[in-house]
Write an enzyme that holds these catalytic residues in place. Structure first.
Site, mmCIF file in Angstrom:
data_model
loop_
_atom_site.group_PDB
_atom_site.id
_atom_site.type_symbol
_atom_site.label_atom_id
_atom_site.label_comp_id
_atom_site.label_asym_id
_atom_site.label_seq_id
_atom_site.Cartn_x
_atom_site.Cartn_y
_atom_site.Cartn_z
ATOM 1 N N HIS A 63 0.848 -1.204 0.000
ATOM 2 C CA HIS A 63 0.000 0.000 0.000
ATOM 3 C C HIS A 63 0.882 1.253 0.000
ATOM 4 O O HIS A 63 0.663 2.183 -0.788
ATOM 5 C CB HIS A 63 -0.890 -0.044 1.248
ATOM 6 C CG HIS A 63 -1.713 1.177 1.472
ATOM 7 N ND1 HIS A 63 -3.084 1.201 1.295
ATOM 8 C CD2 HIS A 63 -1.375 2.441 1.877
ATOM 9 C CE1 HIS A 63 -3.537 2.405 1.573
ATOM 10 N NE2 HIS A 63 -2.531 3.179 1.934
ATOM 11 N N GLU A 64 1.908 1.257 0.867
ATOM 12 C CA GLU A 64 2.801 2.411 0.947
ATOM 13 C C GLU A 64 3.651 2.553 -0.319
ATOM 14 O O GLU A 64 3.849 3.653 -0.832
ATOM 15 C CB GLU A 64 3.703 2.293 2.176
ATOM 16 C CG GLU A 64 2.992 2.515 3.492
ATOM 17 C CD GLU A 64 2.430 3.915 3.621
ATOM 18 O OE1 GLU A 64 3.020 4.858 3.063
ATOM 19 O OE2 GLU A 64 1.384 4.081 4.281
#
Length: 215
Positions: free
Chosen positions: A22-23
């Site tokens: 996600h990051e």
């Protein structure tokens, strides 16, 4: 005790990849729109070790899973990775492009949920519904859908808050941004009062419908 250890084993890989990729997605899209900060820091990587926060990626999710198991409740998966550095001022159109950078994280979670759903389909066709890997694939779908829905809540500094900031007129956007120092406190309050599930339900439902197309 064995049930707790098995639960941790089933969720470990899905949780780590759901949070860390996600990051990485934020950094990848930020680079596409002109900000190389994450790339220069070596944070656009599929290697989870570059993104893991010992507390947010490991300790907090494990503690929540343990608590939910012991209390016999569904609980709420919550965690975070080391934030990918994004300098919104270096984006070509900072306010407008912020939307795409913010949307990248939840989109990554949806794509991972779809990949886990493909795995589920293979296990079902192979008659492996009772296997450890089948349980991991179920966890992978659930973890990513929950994180997608959670991050799309319009509460800064969650991704949904940044998306809403990007869409609001400038004056309203800057007023809205003043909520950011209190955003995570608000999320925790919503979490412990079970209101968070109600707010997330529409996005969870939509995500579940999309994933079912690939089963």
């Amino acid at each position: 005790m064995n049930d707790i250890i098995q639960t941790i084993a089933v969720y470990a890989i899905p949780v780590i990849f759901a949070i860390t990729l996600h990051e990485a997605a934020h950094g990848f899209v930020a680079r596409m729109f002109g900000d190389p900060t994450a790339h220069q820091a070596g944070r656009i990587s599929l290697n989870p070790a570059r993104h893991i926060d010992p507390i947010g990626t490991l300790l907090v999710p494990v503690a929540i899973l343990l608590a939910s198991k012991l209390l016999g409740s569904p609980g709420m998966l919550f965690g975070w990775a080391k934030p990918v550095p994004v300098d919104f001022g270096r984006l070509r159109r900072p306010k407008q492009d912020m939307l795409w950078v913010a949307l990248a994280g939840p989109t990554a979670n949806l794509l991972m949920a779809i990949l886990w759903a493909f795995s589920l389909r293979l296990f079902l066709e192979s008659g492996l519904q009772e296997s450890f890997w089948f349980e991991m694939a179920v966890a992978g779908v659930n973890v990513n859908l929950v994180l997608m829905a959670l991050n799309l809540l319009p509460i800064p500094p969650l991704d949904g808050g940044r998306i809403l900031f990007s869409l609001l007129p400038n004056r309203l956007a800057w007023q809205y941004s003043k909520l950011e120092p209190y955003g995570l406190v608000l999320v925790v309050i919503l979490l412990v009062t079970d209101v968070l599930w109600l707010l997330m339900r529409p996005v969870l439902g939509l995500g579940t419908t999309i994933v079912q197309w690939f089963l």
